[in-house]
Scaffold this motif. Structure first.
Motif, PDB file in Angstrom:
ATOM      1  N   LEU A   1      15.942   0.234  -0.667  1.00 14.47           N
ATOM      2  CA  LEU A   1      15.818   1.171  -1.775  1.00 14.47           C
ATOM      3  C   LEU A   1      14.943   2.359  -1.422  1.00 14.47           C
ATOM      4  CD1 LEU A   1      15.421  -1.319  -4.755  1.00 14.47           C
ATOM      5  CD2 LEU A   1      17.474  -0.108  -4.027  1.00 14.47           C
ATOM      6  N   SER A   2      13.989   2.141  -0.511  1.00 16.30           N
ATOM      7  CA  SER A   2      13.078   3.237  -0.186  1.00 16.30           C
ATOM      8  C   SER A   2      13.767   4.370   0.541  1.00 16.30           C
ATOM      9  CB  SER A   2      11.913   2.702   0.671  1.00 16.30           C
ATOM     10  OG  SER A   2      12.418   2.111   1.849  1.00 16.30           O
ATOM     11  N   THR A   3      14.939   4.097   1.213  1.00 16.23           N
ATOM     12  CA  THR A   3      15.639   5.134   1.946  1.00 16.23           C
ATOM     13  C   THR A   3      16.714   5.816   1.127  1.00 16.23           C
ATOM     14  OG1 THR A   3      17.230   3.518   2.807  1.00 16.23           O
ATOM     15  CG2 THR A   3      15.222   3.895   4.095  1.00 16.23           C
TER      16      THR A   3
ATOM     17  N   GLY B   1       4.113   8.983   0.731  1.00 22.87           N
ATOM     18  CA  GLY B   1       4.214   7.859   1.649  1.00 22.87           C
ATOM     19  C   GLY B   1       3.270   6.720   1.353  1.00 22.87           C
ATOM     20  N   GLY B   2       2.468   6.825   0.311  1.00 23.98           N
ATOM     21  CA  GLY B   2       1.526   5.757  -0.014  1.00 23.98           C
ATOM     22  C   GLY B   2       2.181   4.683  -0.864  1.00 23.98           C
ATOM     23  N   ARG B   3       1.467   3.600  -1.032  1.00 27.32           N
ATOM     24  CA  ARG B   3       1.952   2.508  -1.869  1.00 27.32           C
ATOM     25  C   ARG B   3       0.764   1.755  -2.457  1.00 27.32           C
ATOM     26  NH1 ARG B   3       4.501  -1.802   2.503  1.00 27.32           N
ATOM     27  NH2 ARG B   3       2.618  -2.125   3.768  1.00 27.32           N
ATOM     28  N   LEU B   4       0.963   1.260  -3.652  1.00 23.96           N
ATOM     29  CA  LEU B   4      -0.046   0.476  -4.355  1.00 23.96           C
ATOM     30  C   LEU B   4       0.146  -0.991  -3.998  1.00 23.96           C
ATOM     31  CD1 LEU B   4      -2.252   0.103  -6.537  1.00 23.96           C
ATOM     32  CD2 LEU B   4      -0.402  -0.038  -8.214  1.00 23.96           C
ATOM     33  N   GLN B   5      -0.875  -1.599  -3.438  1.00 26.00           N
ATOM     34  CA  GLN B   5      -0.805  -2.988  -3.011  1.00 26.00           C
ATOM     35  C   GLN B   5      -1.617  -3.862  -3.960  1.00 26.00           C
ATOM     36  OE1 GLN B   5      -2.115  -3.248   1.050  1.00 26.00           O
ATOM     37  NE2 GLN B   5      -0.318  -2.217   1.856  1.00 26.00           N
ATOM     38  N   SER B   6      -1.054  -5.029  -4.263  1.00 19.25           N
ATOM     39  CA  SER B   6      -1.736  -5.984  -5.120  1.00 19.25           C
ATOM     40  C   SER B   6      -1.247  -7.377  -4.773  1.00 19.25           C
ATOM     41  CB  SER B   6      -1.470  -5.680  -6.602  1.00 19.25           C
ATOM     42  OG  SER B   6      -0.101  -5.897  -6.911  1.00 19.25           O
ATOM     43  N   SER B   7      -1.841  -8.375  -5.395  1.00 18.60           N
ATOM     44  CA  SER B   7      -1.410  -9.752  -5.170  1.00 18.60           C
ATOM     45  C   SER B   7      -0.068 -10.050  -5.808  1.00 18.60           C
ATOM     46  CB  SER B   7      -2.461 -10.733  -5.732  1.00 18.60           C
ATOM     47  OG  SER B   7      -3.718 -10.516  -5.120  1.00 18.60           O
TER      48      SER B   7
ATOM     49  N   THR C   1       6.758  -4.253  -9.742  1.00 17.60           N
ATOM     50  CA  THR C   1       6.394  -4.364  -8.338  1.00 17.60           C
ATOM     51  C   THR C   1       7.543  -4.972  -7.553  1.00 17.60           C
ATOM     52  OG1 THR C   1       5.446  -6.573  -8.593  1.00 17.60           O
ATOM     53  CG2 THR C   1       4.001  -4.698  -9.043  1.00 17.60           C
ATOM     54  N   SER C   2       7.350  -5.120  -6.244  1.00 19.31           N
ATOM     55  CA  SER C   2       8.382  -5.726  -5.406  1.00 19.31           C
ATOM     56  C   SER C   2       8.616  -7.189  -5.753  1.00 19.31           C
ATOM     57  CB  SER C   2       7.983  -5.606  -3.934  1.00 19.31           C
ATOM     58  OG  SER C   2       6.711  -6.222  -3.704  1.00 19.31           O
ATOM     59  N   MET C   3       7.692  -7.828  -6.454  1.00 19.29           N
ATOM     60  CA  MET C   3       7.847  -9.215  -6.885  1.00 19.29           C
ATOM     61  C   MET C   3       8.281  -9.328  -8.343  1.00 19.29           C
ATOM     62  SD  MET C   3       4.444 -10.785  -5.037  1.00 19.29           S
ATOM     63  CE  MET C   3       4.762 -12.441  -5.644  1.00 19.29           C
ATOM     64  N   GLY C   4       8.598  -8.199  -8.961  1.00 19.60           N
ATOM     65  CA  GLY C   4       9.087  -8.219 -10.324  1.00 19.60           C
ATOM     66  C   GLY C   4       8.022  -8.300 -11.390  1.00 19.60           C
ATOM     67  N   VAL C   5       6.767  -8.069 -11.048  1.00 14.18           N
ATOM     68  CA  VAL C   5       5.666  -8.129 -12.014  1.00 14.18           C
ATOM     69  C   VAL C   5       5.434  -6.729 -12.582  1.00 14.18           C
ATOM     70  CG1 VAL C   5       3.246  -8.717 -12.357  1.00 14.18           C
ATOM     71  CG2 VAL C   5       4.642 -10.053 -10.782  1.00 14.18           C
ATOM     72  N   SER C   6       5.222  -6.633 -13.879  1.00 13.10           N
ATOM     73  CA  SER C   6       4.990  -5.347 -14.537  1.00 13.10           C
ATOM     74  C   SER C   6       3.520  -4.956 -14.387  1.00 13.10           C
ATOM     75  CB  SER C   6       5.355  -5.428 -16.015  1.00 13.10           C
ATOM     76  OG  SER C   6       6.737  -5.669 -16.168  1.00 13.10           O
ATOM     77  N   ILE C   7       3.296  -3.733 -13.918  1.00  9.83           N
ATOM     78  CA  ILE C   7       1.951  -3.178 -13.771  1.00  9.83           C
ATOM     79  C   ILE C   7       1.890  -1.900 -14.599  1.00  9.83           C
ATOM     80  CG2 ILE C   7       0.353  -2.055 -12.170  1.00  9.83           C
ATOM     81  CD1 ILE C   7       0.935  -4.061 -10.132  1.00  9.83           C
ATOM     82  N   PHE C   8       0.824  -1.773 -15.368  1.00  9.31           N
ATOM     83  CA  PHE C   8       0.640  -0.625 -16.252  1.00  9.31           C
ATOM     84  C   PHE C   8      -0.022   0.504 -15.469  1.00  9.31           C
ATOM     85  CE2 PHE C   8      -1.639   1.530 -19.834  1.00  9.31           C
ATOM     86  CZ  PHE C   8      -0.504   1.974 -20.484  1.00  9.31           C
ATOM     87  N   ILE C   9       0.614   1.685 -15.486  1.00 11.45           N
ATOM     88  CA  ILE C   9       0.131   2.850 -14.758  1.00 11.45           C
ATOM     89  C   ILE C   9      -0.281   3.898 -15.780  1.00 11.45           C
ATOM     90  CG2 ILE C   9       0.672   4.603 -13.037  1.00 11.45           C
ATOM     91  CD1 ILE C   9       0.679   1.808 -11.902  1.00 11.45           C
ATOM     92  N   ARG C  10      -1.514   4.394 -15.654  1.00 10.17           N
ATOM     93  CA  ARG C  10      -2.006   5.413 -16.582  1.00 10.17           C
ATOM     94  C   ARG C  10      -3.009   6.307 -15.869  1.00 10.17           C
ATOM     95  NH1 ARG C  10      -7.180   4.219 -18.258  1.00 10.17           N
ATOM     96  NH2 ARG C  10      -7.889   2.067 -17.945  1.00 10.17           N
TER      97      ARG C  10
ATOM     98  N   ILE D   1       4.001  -4.776  -4.350  1.00 11.16           N
ATOM     99  CA  ILE D   1       3.660  -3.383  -4.077  1.00 11.16           C
ATOM    100  C   ILE D   1       4.535  -2.467  -4.932  1.00 11.16           C
ATOM    101  CG2 ILE D   1       2.947  -3.909  -1.723  1.00 11.16           C
ATOM    102  CD1 ILE D   1       5.568  -2.703  -0.765  1.00 11.16           C
ATOM    103  N   VAL D   2       4.017  -1.255  -5.149  1.00  9.50           N
ATOM    104  CA  VAL D   2       4.754  -0.201  -5.835  1.00  9.50           C
ATOM    105  C   VAL D   2       4.598   1.059  -5.003  1.00  9.50           C
ATOM    106  CG1 VAL D   2       5.043   1.144  -7.934  1.00  9.50           C
ATOM    107  CG2 VAL D   2       4.320  -1.240  -8.085  1.00  9.50           C
ATOM    108  N   LEU D   3       5.701   1.678  -4.628  1.00  7.93           N
ATOM    109  CA  LEU D   3       5.650   2.902  -3.844  1.00  7.93           C
ATOM    110  C   LEU D   3       5.158   4.049  -4.717  1.00  7.93           C
ATOM    111  CD1 LEU D   3       9.014   2.633  -1.874  1.00  7.93           C
ATOM    112  CD2 LEU D   3       6.744   1.907  -1.165  1.00  7.93           C
ATOM    113  N   HIS D   4       4.354   4.927  -4.104  1.00  2.55           N
ATOM    114  CA  HIS D   4       3.863   6.081  -4.838  1.00  2.55           C
ATOM    115  C   HIS D   4       4.995   7.015  -5.233  1.00  2.55           C
ATOM    116  CE1 HIS D   4      -0.640   5.857  -3.448  1.00  2.55           C
ATOM    117  NE2 HIS D   4      -0.178   4.709  -3.950  1.00  2.55           N
TER     118      HIS D   4
END
Length: 487
Positions: A147-149, A192-198, A218-227, A201-204
């Motif tokens: 998907l990134s390409t 080119g950055g990405r947010l990493q978590s347990s 995220t790549s694991m299907g978890v919802s992360i709130f961005i603000r 990840i979410v691409l910038h």
């Protein structure tokens, strides 16, 4: 079976005699030619069936092949039962060499009740057609690229007046709350950055062009709130040197000093720049803040944090944050030239020994203005009061306070299995008395009151629980309010 056995034996003898007579009239070469011809016809028919299916859509140039089936083709299509001796022998002979009786018998054995010979004969050819109709490997769809390409084409998002979408260079806060585990991180959007978590990840690039304050997967299907971060979030999660003045204490100090737009404020002890940012917003573009720090590393860190916030604000709002803070590395006890010709509406001191610099600061403070002092322990408060008594400065100590903050956890009550509890009807006093009277009349028999559920109100019937949160902010500092007076 006993009746048909002599009849079949007679047919076999008849076939043998016919074969012998046919071989007498025609030599062995003719028999081989006819046999090979029949086999060639069989192969030609199967090939024609394939061509017919391949060219099924083209009816202008090709004529439909003959649907007449030979006995050999019918035998090839019959895979459900083994061939009898009569069928084996008659299958080796050409059609014109058979008598009328044998031909009729063969046609009866070929056709079974409930089945069509043409349908059975076309079954293997149909499977062959499907094999021929498969597209070559070069025309098959290839594996999807990651998907990134892929180019990200999003529909244009509607924005409210004054709202801007996320862009590179902005500061953001990512939050993820799952039961009692919390993930909170402040980061800057970069190409080119990405947010990493347990939780993945979410691409910038997936955040750019989106609304602030939304959930992303995220790549694991978890919802992360961005603000976007508030100023309180920024001072809590920015890079620090020394400890910061927490937002609860900074807000109380601003109320003590009554800082308004256009004021001139002195801050001693820049630290990591938290109080400098709050003062900068309070005085506005018409005011000014003079921040003095004696340590080089603290002075540099405070200036970097201030400029980083201003850069993010410019991308976020499209306008400049007021450049109203002047950072100086100096000792306030000997910094008389910095204060020369200045009149101060308020003073904020965050130092170990503030009583040592007050004699140089108070002459520049307006009468009736407030000097707010931030001290870490009560021993420093005692030393400050003793210094004021000994130096006889025109200051009144109006208040010494500690600002506690108690976080509460309020939410729907859950059972041990994870389901919500149901609000039960309260037991009235009249029901209790009635139950006591019934128990007296009937002896020692126990009476139970059935639990009647409360009618569902307008906003649900789930009870809530409220208790202090397990994670509490510990003690931070004492705040001393000193007001200048004229004697």
């Amino acid at each position: 079976m006993a009746v048909h056995a002599p009849f079949r034996l007679l047919l076999v003898r008849r076939l043998v005699s016919i074969c012998t007579s046919s071989q007498r009239h025609s030599g062995p070469e003719d028999g081989l030619v006819k046999l090979s011809t029949s086999r060639r016809q069989t192969r030609t028919f199967s090939t024609a069936a394939v061509k017919r299916n391949d060219n099924e859509g083209d009816t202008s140039d090709s004529s439909p092949p003959s649907t007449e089936l030979t006995f050999r083709q019918a035998l090839l299509s019959k895979r459900r039962r083994p061939l009898s001796p009569l069928e084996r022998i008659s299958g080796l002979l050409p059609r014109d060499a058979l008598s009328a009786e044998v031909t009729q018998l063969r046609e009866q054995d070929q056709t079974e009740p409930g089945e069509d010979a043409n349908t059975r004969a076309e079954e293997p050819n149909t499977s062959a057609c499907h094999q021929e109709e498969r597209p070559p490997l070069s025309t098959l769809p290839r594996e999807r690229p990651p998907l990134s390409t892929l180019p990200r084409e999003r529909p244009p998002l509607s924005t409210l007046p004054g709202e801007s979408l996320l862009t590179f260079g902005e500061l953001l806060v990512a939050e993820c709350r799952r039961r009692r585990v919390e993930f909170r991180k402040m980061f800057q959007l970069q190409a080119g950055g990405r947010l990493q978590s347990s939780w993945g990840i979410v691409l910038h690039e997936d955040m750019v062009g989106q609304h602030a304050g939304r959930f992303l997967k995220t790549s694991m299907g978890v919802s992360i709130f961005i603000r976007r971060p508030s100023l309180e979030d920024y001072v809590l999660y920015m890079k620090r040197g020394p400890a910061i003045a927490y937002p609860k204490d900074a807000a109380t100090m601003l109320m003590m000093m009554d800082v308004t737009e256009g004021d001139s404020v002195l801050e001693s002890g820049s630290g990591s720049g938290a109080m400098s940012l709050f003062l900068s917003r309070a005085v506005g573009s018409k005011g000014s803040v003079l921040s003095v720090e004696i340590r080089e590393d603290h002075h540099r860190r405070a200036a970097l944090n201030y400029q980083r916030w201003r850069s993010s604000w410019r991308l976020r709002r499209g306008e400049e944050w007021p450049d109203n803070v002047q950072f100086h590395r100096a000792d306030l006890g000997a910094a008389s030239p910095l204060l020369a010709g200045r009149g101060l509406h308020a003073v904020a001191l965050d130092m170990i020994n503030p009583q040592m610099v007050l004699p140089n600061v108070i002459p520049h403070l307006h009468p009736g203005a407030v000097c707010a002092v931030y001290l870490a322990n009560i021993t420093q408060v005692i030393d400050l009061l003793e210094g004021l008594r000994c130096s006889a400065l025109p200051l009144l100590c109006e208040r010494i306070i500690e600002v506690p903050v108690r976080v509460w956890a309020v939410g729907p009550a859950l059972q041990k299995d994870g389901r919500y509890r149901t609000r039960m009807a309260p037991i009235q006093d009249a029901d209790l008395r009635r139950g006591d009277e019934t128990s007296d009349d009937t002896g020692r028999e126990e009476t139970t009151t059935e639990e009647v559920p409360v009618p569902v109100p307008a906003f649900g019937s789930i009870p809530y629980m409220a208790r202090p949160h397990c994670d509490q902010m510990s003690h931070t500092a004492f705040l001393v309010k000193l007001r200048k007076c004229v004697r």
